[in-house]
Every structure is written in C-alpha cells, then in structure tokens.
Design a protein around this motif. Structure first.
Motif, PDB file in Angstrom:
ATOM      1  N   UNK A 108      49.496  51.345  34.051  1.00 19.12           N
ATOM      2  CA  UNK A 108      48.072  51.624  34.075  1.00 19.12           C
ATOM      3  C   UNK A 108      47.267  50.326  34.181  1.00 19.12           C
ATOM      4  N   UNK A 109      46.489  50.145  35.248  1.00 18.36           N
ATOM      5  CA  UNK A 109      45.687  48.920  35.342  1.00 18.36           C
ATOM      6  C   UNK A 109      44.617  48.883  34.255  1.00 18.36           C
ATOM      7  N   UNK A 110      44.213  47.678  33.852  1.00 24.06           N
ATOM      8  CA  UNK A 110      43.147  47.586  32.854  1.00 24.06           C
ATOM      9  C   UNK A 110      42.221  46.422  33.183  1.00 24.06           C
ATOM     10  N   UNK A 111      41.061  46.426  32.553  1.00 21.20           N
ATOM     11  CA  UNK A 111      40.046  45.428  32.890  1.00 21.20           C
ATOM     12  C   UNK A 111      39.166  45.120  31.684  1.00 21.20           C
ATOM     13  N   UNK A 112      38.420  44.011  31.772  1.00 23.92           N
ATOM     14  CA  UNK A 112      37.469  43.647  30.726  1.00 23.92           C
ATOM     15  C   UNK A 112      36.179  44.440  30.912  1.00 23.92           C
ATOM     16  N   UNK A 113      35.190  44.159  30.095  1.00 28.70           N
ATOM     17  CA  UNK A 113      33.949  44.955  30.156  1.00 28.70           C
ATOM     18  C   UNK A 113      33.103  44.619  31.376  1.00 28.70           C
ATOM     19  N   UNK A 114      33.355  43.448  31.973  1.00 35.58           N
ATOM     20  CA  UNK A 114      32.702  43.123  33.241  1.00 35.58           C
ATOM     21  C   UNK A 114      31.186  43.136  33.177  1.00 35.58           C
ATOM     22  N   UNK A 115      30.588  43.468  34.323  1.00 35.02           N
ATOM     23  CA  UNK A 115      29.122  43.395  34.436  1.00 35.02           C
ATOM     24  C   UNK A 115      28.418  44.447  33.591  1.00 35.02           C
ATOM     25  N   UNK A 162      55.165  46.998  37.036  1.00 28.54           N
ATOM     26  CA  UNK A 162      54.230  46.103  37.725  1.00 28.54           C
ATOM     27  C   UNK A 162      52.846  46.329  37.128  1.00 28.54           C
ATOM     28  N   UNK A 163      52.171  45.226  36.798  1.00 31.61           N
ATOM     29  CA  UNK A 163      50.868  45.352  36.117  1.00 31.61           C
ATOM     30  C   UNK A 163      49.765  44.630  36.881  1.00 31.61           C
ATOM     31  N   UNK A 164      48.613  45.313  36.989  1.00 35.04           N
ATOM     32  CA  UNK A 164      47.370  44.680  37.443  1.00 35.04           C
ATOM     33  C   UNK A 164      46.452  44.554  36.236  1.00 35.04           C
ATOM     34  N   UNK A 165      45.814  43.403  36.080  1.00 39.21           N
ATOM     35  CA  UNK A 165      44.745  43.287  35.095  1.00 39.21           C
ATOM     36  C   UNK A 165      43.580  42.530  35.724  1.00 39.21           C
ATOM     37  N   UNK A 166      42.373  42.961  35.373  1.00 38.00           N
ATOM     38  CA  UNK A 166      41.171  42.414  35.997  1.00 38.00           C
ATOM     39  C   UNK A 166      40.256  41.830  34.936  1.00 38.00           C
ATOM     40  N   UNK A 167      40.029  40.518  34.997  1.00 34.53           N
ATOM     41  CA  UNK A 167      39.076  39.863  34.105  1.00 34.53           C
ATOM     42  C   UNK A 167      37.916  39.334  34.938  1.00 34.53           C
ATOM     43  N   UNK A 184      37.808  36.753  37.935  1.00 32.61           N
ATOM     44  CA  UNK A 184      36.569  36.414  38.623  1.00 32.61           C
ATOM     45  C   UNK A 184      36.279  34.921  38.613  1.00 32.61           C
ATOM     46  N   UNK A 185      35.666  34.441  39.679  1.00 28.65           N
ATOM     47  CA  UNK A 185      35.276  33.038  39.757  1.00 28.65           C
ATOM     48  C   UNK A 185      34.110  32.924  40.740  1.00 28.65           C
ATOM     49  N   UNK A 186      33.591  31.706  40.918  1.00 29.69           N
ATOM     50  CA  UNK A 186      32.460  31.520  41.826  1.00 29.69           C
ATOM     51  C   UNK A 186      32.641  30.240  42.623  1.00 29.69           C
ATOM     52  N   UNK A 187      31.971  30.194  43.797  1.00 30.73           N
ATOM     53  CA  UNK A 187      32.130  29.042  44.687  1.00 30.73           C
ATOM     54  C   UNK A 187      30.930  28.109  44.669  1.00 30.73           C
ATOM     55  N   UNK A 188      29.784  28.641  44.271  1.00 28.99           N
ATOM     56  CA  UNK A 188      28.570  27.813  44.347  1.00 28.99           C
ATOM     57  C   UNK A 188      28.307  27.120  43.009  1.00 28.99           C
ATOM     58  N   UNK A 189      27.086  26.762  42.759  1.00 27.13           N
ATOM     59  CA  UNK A 189      26.779  25.942  41.590  1.00 27.13           C
ATOM     60  C   UNK A 189      26.522  26.788  40.342  1.00 27.13           C
TER      61      UNK A 189
END
Lengths: 428, 416
Positions: A164-171, A205-210, A229-234
């Motif tokens: 079962x995939x799982x994730x953080x609380x996100x946006x 096999x596990x997916x996890x999303x932060x 998650x990550x970002x490319x700009x400033x």
C-alpha cells in the motif's frame, strides 16, 4: 452484557499503570463489553510474558478469492486455552491518503469489525494500512464484501505485491510541500491495483511520497521507490520576517525548543554556520543565499518558517532501493532521478516504474528486494535499464578502485586480437 | 484549492471511492454479505480493485479551503501547532499519542471527539499519533480540556497531548507477542514501559532536537527501525531448532537452504525407524540469528525465552536536514527480556537520551552529536561497555573501520 471470561493477567495488568495510554486497559475494557477475543488475546499475551516467547503460529495461507494479498493468516499455538483467538487473521485495509477520516467512516468500520472480528485494530500498520486485527477464516469473505459494498474500501498489499503506497500530509496542511502528495499516492494506488492485489513480483515493493526533504513518511529509508519533493528555483525570502527572527519577535524553529533556555536567537550560529554548504550570509541586515550552491536540506527553512519557504518551481527527486536489514543489510534509497515533474497523469514517472519493474520481474530472485537486485548487478546496469544518464549527483564520491568493466565496443579496435601478431612484437 | 478539487473530480470522479458519503449514511447491514457472497460462485457480486476511498472527502473545510496556501506555522505549546494560511485562515492541530493497538471502543471515542469539536474529521500521523483540527482559540481550549479529562480505568491518559518539536514523539512499533509469529520480544508492552518513563519528554520541548524512537520485534523489521535516533530491536541468540519429523511436510527444503545468507544450512538425510528422511542441518558456528530460515520454514524455530532479548541501536535519522540520512548503529548488543516493564531497557534508553540532551547543541540530532564528539566519547559518556559486537563483520563492514590516526583519548585508552 455478554457472557465473557477474563483470564488472570497480573503482568499485563502492570501495564495499566503510568501516564502513557494503556493498550491493556483499552483491550480489557473492550473485552468486558462483550468481546471474548480481547480477553483471550490478553490471556495469551500474559502467557508470552511468562514464557518470554510468542504463542502465535507460523502463517498459513488464507485470503479472499481473486486476491493474493491483504490478509495474513494467524493461529494460536494454545487454542485450547484461548479458543476465541484460535484463528486470528489480520486484514489490511487500504487507508485514504495521509489518513484523514470522517467519524462516519470510523463508526461504520467499527460496526463491521465488532460484528465480524475481534474489535481490535492497529491505526495503523507500519506501511500505512488500517489493520483489522484478528478474525476467523469464515469471516474473511464477508468482511471483504462488507468493506467493498458498504464502505467503498479495498484491501491493502501483503506478500510479494506492491504494498500500500503512503504519503505525508503534503499541501493539505504543510507550507513546505513541493508535491500534491495525496494525489500522487492515490493515483499510483489506483493505477497499480492489479500489482497491489495479485502477487507477481519477486518480493514486496513500496512507494512512499514525501512533500519535502524533511521526509515525514521516511521514504528514503523505507521505500523501494522514494518520491521526495524538491525545487529548482530560489528559496523565497521575506526579509522583514528574517529581521523579526533576529529581533526575537518570532520564535525560531516555530517554537520547537521553547522549554529550554538556549539563549537569544543568533542567526549566524543557528542558521548560517549550520548550513551544510555554507551558501548563506548576511549582507548588512539582509539575508543572502547563493541558491546554486544550496542542497535543499531544509534547515534554514525549518528554523525560520515565517521568513523562508521552498521555491515554486517544484517537482520530485526519485531515489530507489531502500529496505530494512533482511537480508543483505539495511539500505537507504539511492538517487536515480534528480528532478522530475509530478503532474497527472504522471506518465514519465510511470514509464520509469515500468522499466525497473520489468527488469526486477525478469532478473529478481525469490524474495530479493529491488535494492538488493541493484547491489547484485550494479548501479550501471540499473542506469542502463532505466535509461538514465550517469551524473555525479548519484555518488558521494567517485570510485577509488580502478576495476572498470569496459565493454569491447568502448575500446579502440575491440577485443579480438591475434596472439601470433602479439608474439611478433614480443618474444615469449 | 478549487482548481485542485475540480482536477481530482475530473480525473477520479467516476471511481467508486471518490465519494462514499451515501454508503456511509446507510446503516450497516449485517445480512448483506451473506446474501451477496456465494461460495459456489465466488465471483458473483464481487467488487474488486476499487482501491482506497479518495482522500478529499475526509478533510475538514479549513484544510480543503487552504490546500496549497499554507504560509507558516508555530507550535504554540507542545502538541499544538497553529498553521496560518495566505488567506488569513488559521488551523490549530492538536496531536495526541496512541498505543497504535486500539479497539473499536477507542475508535468510537475518537469519532465522538471529532464530532464534538472538528466537524467529524480526524487524522492519524505516520507515527501513530492522532491529530484533531479546530479553527478558533475557544474551540482549542475546550478540546484540550476535554482530552485531558479522558482516562482509562487504570489512570493512564487516553489522549496525551504532545509529540511536537524537540520532543520524544510516539514510538512506531511492530506487533510483538500480541500478534506475530517471529518476534524475539513484545512490542506494545516495551513501548508502554518506555513511553511511561519518557512521558515528560513527550509533552515538552526541552531536548536539543526531536528524538525518534522506534521498535521492531525481530530482524525482519516490519517497523523499519534502521534509521531511528534510538532503535529498540528484538534479537534471537540461539540457532534454529530443526524438526526432522515435520520439515518435509511444511517446508520446501531448497528454499530453507537458500534462505540463509551465510550458507549455514545444508541438506541432510537421516534415518528414522529404518526409513530415510530428508532434512537439513545448521552450521551453528556460522549462524547470525537473522531468522530468515524460520520465515521460510516453520520447522526451524528460533524463539527462546532465555536466548531472545533487545539490542539498542542509536544515531539514525531520516530527515535530510543539515546532514544526510543515517543508519542507526548497534551500541548495546543484548538486554534480556524483562516483562512486563523491561526495566533494564527503560533505564538504558533514559541514560542515552539524557546524556545526549545534556551534551548536544541546539538542532543537533543524536547521531550528529555522537559523530561530533566521536563514538569513543559516546560510549564513555553513556557508560556503555564497548564490545566486539559493535564492530561490523557483515557486508560492507570495512566502510565502518577507522583508518586514520585521528581518534580521541577516552576511558578505552586511558590504561595504555
């Protein structure tokens, strides 16, 4: 009140004391309200406390028709003493992404589980499922029919399936999330229902999303495919809020250190000097960041959340292969894709998943995790399969041994040589 | 948020679980499954592959309205986080610990609280905490008062508030003797004993940084404790028994042999009452007690009341903050099982936690502190005897050896 029998459990009863919530009290009370299974489970636990050994038997294959996962067989090895838990199978129910519930949902689940099971649950299992703890074999299909027909719920993964995939609380409630973590988690779960319910893999096999590199769901330690998650700009800076932190008007780290006197907040000592790449400095009373040198560790953002926020050009870093020690030792996920956009329908990401699953299903040995497959072959082989370009971000440092596996095509003239020609130049 | 909601609706609106409110509104029909399920035609009326219910339908309004618009947050007291949105909205999140093993009685009480204060909505965190959301200070105060008053008959709190910031938050853990067939230790009991002792650190912010404790009751680590500040791990210390008379009936012998990462299991043939029987033999000198053979073969049990116990590993972390994620390192190889309160384990953990707390810098995680002062100093300060058992001799062991003349003088060298 139903006719129930309480066992003598003096050691378990010790765990009713103390401030932390007592599972013994909760389970015993549920038992006294008419669930013999709860009292028998405590009775058996007491016996384990006496013997210092478990009294649950090894597995047994049980399940619901058409699925190869979601139910874990469990039997007592002392059924004559605790007959109501003689069969005590676990059912994993796929949780809604990031584990929000309505009271109506919880109440209906309770009705099903009181009627058909032990009344005991785990909220949640380690992978994230709601765990219905303990029922008999003849209740498995009825529970499944109740869940699907009356709650619109489905089972989670177990065995050599997609777990079962799982994730953080996100946006939903976090200003740092660079991803719609719930949406990604939900979409992957729906897309890969067949893989989740019907075992076709060498192992789990596990997916996890932060949503950010703070990684609240431990994706980097616990998932075969970590989506972070990550970002490319400033980094976004509110200079007036920076000044407010420096002036002591806002508590550093959102007040996380409030019960100890650490002295006045010192931006140099607590933020700038702790930056792992030393890419920040004060220019007068203005905070400057050389964003090109930033590795997005989150420290400065964690310390000054009112002043700093991740950028807005967002996506995910994909890492692969984490697992606990069994068998070849613990592994953390290895960087595979430094940046990928994560927008529905996530085609580019799913193509990557198809490639690595294809390789694993072809080459993986029984009970070999994806991370172990990479170890057994090589990162180079993984990169080839996944059609990824090698980049220095994938290693801590270049290799220190010279044992390069050159291929014939890479070497001028290839490998076909004539020993007679060689000996013309060099006497034996 | 409205864009996000409409996008989700467009993509998944047809899914069974996108909106289950009508299903939930109907009373539970105990007879329905009996009518629908036909063992002779098992596919009849079967609904499959619908996946989980969609997440949006369970979120409180303030969460939905401010999705993607949150601006900043502040922990106004341990366990209570105030989130502020770009829209000006605020949301207070109240975090309470749970034992993870909970009953339907308890779940109904959670539902009661959610209905009383939170529009019927509630969530769980990754670390088995519950979070209640309210939008006003008044509601917050009433909620906190209400939670404080709820106790179990033995006096323990049902909803302890805390687990934020520089605290010891809830211990993530496995099943232990409550439900699993491979454990070396209990899980729920050990966690209860440790959290009772460390309770003052759950509801306060006095540590240098957050301390994540995790428990796995055997090396399978379904609780994946290998990157925790403090890991409590169940270990076996006796090689597997071999049930010669049962093994061929319950195991695939080649799978049992292949299960051993050290090649310590070999095929064997024995004679019982003049009949030759296939079985296996274990090279006991080679066994590292991982238990993988038992996972594959029920006729090779390892569990033993005298042999089994707890190992303590420390210094791991998940977050990428300041330093990269780290594995936990084994510092105490064995503590006996001491149900029901595991006093030696509880004491050892408190000693490590308080030594760290006294010595670490602000923001420094346990592993970062140990690396800064050096592991020789860690063992000295925590008064943990260093033994050969903390030196790696498995795969990649060499990476952990010191290959420098830079070390610190400590109690380990003072007598030289």
């Amino acid at each position: 009140m139903a006719d129930v029998k309480k066992h003598d459990t003096p050691m378990c009863d010790e765990l009713k004391k103390g401030p932390w919530p007592s599972f013994v009290d909760d389970v015993e009370q549920r038992g006294l309200h008419g669930k013999q299974e709860c009292l028998d489970m405590l009775g058996q636990l007491e016996l384990s406390y006496k013997h210092k050994e478990t009294h649950w038997k090894h597995g047994g294959i049980v399940g619901v028709f058409g699925y190869g996962g979601g139910v874990i067989g469990r039997y007592s090895d002392v059924p004559e003493l605790f007959p109501s838990v003689a069969h005590f199978h676990t059912i994993r129910v796929n949780q809604p992404a990031s584990k929000f519930y309505s009271s109506a949902f919880l109440r209906k689940l309770c009705e099903i589980w009181d009627h058909r099971g032990s009344g005991m649950t785990n909220f949640h299992g380690s992978t994230g499922d709601m765990v219905l703890l303990g029922t008999k074999s003849d209740q498995l299909e009825p529970v499944f029919f109740d869940l699907t027909h009356q709650m619109g719920c489905d089972l989670g993964g177990s065995g050599s399936n997609l777990r079962t995939p799982s994730c953080c609380i996100g946006k939903a409630r976090c200003e740092w999330s660079c991803l719609d973590t719930q949406a990604i988690c939900y979409d992957l779960t729906q897309t890969f229902q067949d893989e989740l319910h019907r075992p076709a893999f060498p192992y789990k096999f596990k997916f996890k999303v932060s949503g950010c590199p703070n990684d609240c769901v431990a994706a980097i330690a616990r998932s075969c495919c970590s989506i972070i998650g990550t970002w490319k700009d400033d980094i976004r800076i509110d200079q007036s809020a920076v000044k407010a932190y420096m002036g002591g008007e806002i508590k550093p780290n959102a007040g996380a250190h409030g019960d100890r006197d650490w002295g006045k907040f010192d931006i140099q000592k607590e933020v700038i000097d702790l930056c792992p790449t030393k890419c920040m400095w004060m220019d007068g009373d203005t905070l400057k960041i050389d964003n090109r040198e930033c590795t997005r560790c989150m420290h400065c953002i964690n310390v000054m959340p009112a002043a700093l926020r991740p950028g807005t050009d967002v996506g995910a870093t994909i890492l692969v292969g984490a697992k606990a020690p069994i068998l070849e030792g613990a592994q953390m996920s290895t960087l595979a894709i430094p940046f990928i956009r994560m927008e529905p329908p996530y085609d580019e990401f799913k193509e990557f998943v198809d490639k690595i699953w294809g390789w694993w299903m072809e080459e993986g040995k029984n009970r070999e995790r994806f991370g172990e497959l990479i170890q057994r072959f090589s990162i180079q082989k993984f990169l080839k399969v996944a059609e990824l370009k090698p980049i220095p971000q994938m290693v801590k440092e270049p290799r220190s041994n010279p044992y390069v596996f050159w291929s014939a095509e890479e070497v001028e003239g290839g490998w076909k040589r004539d020993i007679a020609e060689f000996r013309k130049r060099h006497a034996a | 948020m409205s864009d996000f909601i409409s996008q989700q609706k467009e993509l998944y609106g047809e899914n069974v679980g996108f909106d289950i409110s009508e299903l939930l509104a109907k009373p539970y029909d105990k007879e329905l499954a009996g009518k629908l399920y036909n063992p002779l035609k098992p596919m009849e009326n079967r609904i499959t592959d619908i996946g989980p219910p969609h997440f949006l339908q369970f979120m409180p309004e303030v969460i939905k309205k401010n999705y993607g618009k949150w601006k900043t947050h502040e922990i106004i007291q341990p366990g209570v986080i105030k989130y502020t949105s770009e829209t000006g909205d605020v949301c207070f999140s109240v975090r309470t610990g749970t034992p993870r093993l909970i009953t339907t009685d308890f779940l109904r009480e959670v539902a009661d609280i959610a209905e009383k204060f939170c529009e019927g909505s509630v969530r769980w965190t990754t670390r088995n905490n519950i979070e209640f959301h309210v939008t006003s200070e008044d509601a917050l105060r009433s909620l906190l008062d209400d939670l404080k008053a709820r106790k179990h008959p033995g006096g323990s709190l049902k909803f302890p508030v805390g687990g934020t910031g520089a605290s010891v938050t809830n211990i993530v853990h496995t099943q232990g003797w409550v439900h699993c067939h491979t454990p070396a230790i209990d899980a729920s009991g050990v966690v209860k004993a440790v959290m009772d002792d460390l309770y003052e650190y759950f509801g306060s912010h006095k540590l240098p940084a957050q301390v994540r404790i995790a428990l796995a009751c055997c090396l399978n680590m379904c609780g994946a404790v290998h990157c925790s500040d403090i890991a409590i791990l169940g270990v076996h210390r006796k090689p597997p028994l071999v049930e010669d008379d049962r093994i061929t009936g319950v195991c695939e012998i080649p799978l049992a042999i292949a299960a051993c990462p050290l090649g310590a299991i070999k095929p064997a043939t024995i004679e019982v009452d003049g009949v030759k029987k296939k079985t296996v033999r274990v090279n006991e000198e080679r066994c590292m007690f991982c238990g993988n053979c038992y996972t594959m073969c029920p006729a090779m049990p390892l569990a033993d009341g005298q042999g089994d116990g707890i190992a303590i590993l420390v210094g791991g972390k998940i977050s990428n903050r300041i330093s990269a994620p780290k594995f936990s390192k084994l510092v105490i190889p064995y503590i006996p099982n001491e149900p029901p309160r595991w006093p030696s384990t509880v004491k050892a953990i408190r000693k490590i936690l308080e030594t760290y707390s006294a010595g670490a810098n602000k923001y420094e995680r346990l592993g970062e502190w140990a690396e800064r002062i050096g592991w020789e100093r860690f063992f000295e300060k925590c008064e943990i005897p260093f033994t050969e058992k903390s030196i790696d001799d498995y795969r990649l062991a060499y990476d952990t050896y010191h290959t420098t003349t830079q070390f610190k003088w400590s109690v380990h060298t003072d007598n030289l």
